[in-house]
Design an enzyme around this catalytic site. Structure first.
Site, mmCIF file in Angstrom:
data_model
loop_
_atom_site.group_PDB
_atom_site.id
_atom_site.type_symbol
_atom_site.label_atom_id
_atom_site.label_comp_id
_atom_site.label_asym_id
_atom_site.label_seq_id
_atom_site.Cartn_x
_atom_site.Cartn_y
_atom_site.Cartn_z
ATOM 1 N N TYR A 1 13.936 39.473 21.527
ATOM 2 C CA TYR A 1 13.439 38.374 22.178
ATOM 3 C C TYR A 1 11.865 37.890 21.722
ATOM 4 O O TYR A 1 11.382 36.988 22.378
ATOM 5 C CB TYR A 1 13.258 38.698 23.928
ATOM 6 N N GLY B 1 19.920 31.273 28.711
ATOM 7 C CA GLY B 1 18.884 31.892 28.302
ATOM 8 C C GLY B 1 18.855 33.068 27.611
ATOM 9 O O GLY B 1 17.823 33.671 27.674
ATOM 10 N N ASP B 2 20.034 33.440 27.200
ATOM 11 C CA ASP B 2 20.199 34.716 26.526
ATOM 12 C C ASP B 2 20.484 34.580 24.989
ATOM 13 O O ASP B 2 20.991 35.639 24.301
ATOM 14 C CB ASP B 2 21.408 35.599 27.142
ATOM 15 N N MET B 3 20.166 33.452 24.303
ATOM 16 C CA MET B 3 20.439 33.227 22.957
ATOM 17 C C MET B 3 19.217 33.706 22.050
ATOM 18 O O MET B 3 18.259 33.137 21.444
ATOM 19 C CB MET B 3 20.645 31.538 22.628
#
Length: 415
Positions: free
Chosen positions: A262, A299-301
């Site tokens: 992230y 929101g998790d790419m």
């Protein structure tokens, strides 16, 4: 000669292959140091077929062998392993043979069935302890990156026509993602988002929703208590029979360990890397996919959810099909982008000005980026509201997705 069988924790050296070509060796030394070195014959090729762009030098050829690491594997190999709950399930499944948290042990246990075309086997020819030696059922010996509870499975050709674990490494042609108690309707959510991506012209894997009852012999360590459909997607890193197609995710490209997926790079870094390694046109396709994530509230790419694929002889990469598409905002209304886009992560802050900043940092033409975003927005609105698969999503989840798309339509439509 009698074949010897060892527990993964007993292995000291592992040979690394791309399909059948040996490319290097990983050695574990006292003190739990893990060192990877390229095979001299592979080094003479200049690194073809490509193992990872992270190992390529700016002038061509291969970099020097990476420095030994204590307790963990070099980033490329660490990213071949599962994370979080999936890793815990596999470690429990191999309890006694794999020590919790030990990367080398887990890679030794799962090395015959890894993502892409990589195979990692014992240097001395020993095999992992055979299940029948302990009178046990067939062990799950696959590795899939990520945290979601999932299995690599194959379809039975017999009368039952069910889904089961493969008996031979590499035979798993599908990834089965199981429902979650924490995220209701997550299978239907991802299924519909994949259908949307296909409807607007993106390259997506084949997929279907199946029942848990369709599976045979799921090991108890992988059982979940959530009710609902299972999402089944065709593996694009597997060809006919046991043929494997090499892939690498962006965490591997940038040499970033999974714990930094992230924060290890921004979206403009990915775009620039794709433009250089593949083509500017591929970078603009990445922009379209990124715009889709913004519009649908994904929101998790992070770095591991974007990949390159190496078809044919594996000498040059292409952009892999898009995957792990779902809207996360129904489950976390305050969610934001996984990585920075033009210096921002908040969905509502991703205006045209942010896309221009992104374009400049990625060294892409502003006009091309803005056109890709606007066309994606137009296509989403032309397809989403009448998409048949949206009706499968639970109403509360669907309502939140719809609300986010409407908000982002307004945001992205304002110059």
């Amino acid at each position: 000669m009698t074949q010897s069988y060892l527990a993964p924790s007993a292995f000291k050296s592992l040979d690394v292959f791309l399909n059948t070509l040996k490319v290097g060796t990983i050695v574990r030394t006292p003190g739990d140091f893990n060192a990877f070195s390229f095979d001299p014959a592979y080094r003479l090729t200049g690194g073809v077929p490509v193992l990872s762009l992270s190992f390529r030098s700016a002038t061509g050829g291969l970099r020097k062998d990476p420095q030994p690491m204590v307790g963990v594997l070099p980033a490329f190999f660490a990213n071949l392993l599962p994370e979080d709950k999936l890793r815990a399930a596999l470690e429990k499944h191999h309890a006694g043979d794999v020590r919790p948290g030990n990367d080398f042990d887990l890679l030794a246990a799962l090395g015959a069935d890894l993502p892409g075309a990589v195979r990692v086997l014992a240097t001395d020819g020993s095999e992992i302890r055979a299940p029948h030696e302990e009178g046990a059922l067939t062990k799950a010996r696959f590795s899939l990156a990520g945290v979601h509870m999932k299995l690599s499975v194959m379809k039975n050709a017999g009368k039952s026509r069910g889904l089961t674990l493969p008996l031979v490494a590499g035979e798993g042609q599908y990834i089965a993602k199981f429902p979650s108690t924490a995220f209701p309707g997550v299978s239907e959510n991802e299924y519909a988002n994949l259908a949307l991506a296909e409807a607007i012209g993106m390259d997506v894997p084949e997929r279907e929703l199946v029942e848990r009852s369709d599976f045979e012999g799921i090991p108890k360590d992988f059982q979940t208590f959530a009710d609902g459909k299972v999402l089944l997607t065709k593996r694009f890193d597997r060809g006919a029979g046991t043929r494997r197609v090499h892939i690498e995710d962006m965490a591997q490209v940038f040499g970033v360990h999974p714990s930094r997926k992230y924060e290890g790079a921004a979206y403009h870094d990915i775009a620039a890397a794709i433009a250089t390694a593949v083509s500017p046109a591929a970078a603009l396709e990445f922009v379209r996919r990124l715009a889709l994530a913004v519009i649908t509230g994904n929101g998790d790419m992070h770095l591991k959810n974007w990949s390159l694929i190496y078809p044919g002889e594996g000498a040059a990469p292409e952009l892999a099909p898009v995957y792990d598409l779902l809207s996360t905002v129904p489950y976390s209304p305050a969610d934001s982008l996984a990585l920075s886009l033009g210096g921002e992560k908040s969905f509502k802050a991703i205006t045209a000005a942010r896309w221009k900043r992104f374009a400049n940092r990625a060294r892409l033409p502003e006009s091309g980026v803005l056109l890709a975003v606007s066309e994606t927005l137009e296509r989403v609105n032309a397809s989403w509201w009448t998409l048949p698969e949206r009706t499968l999503i639970p109403k509360r989840v669907l309502s939140r997705i719809d609300g986010h798309i409407k908000t982002m339509t307004t945001t992205l439509s304002v110059d």
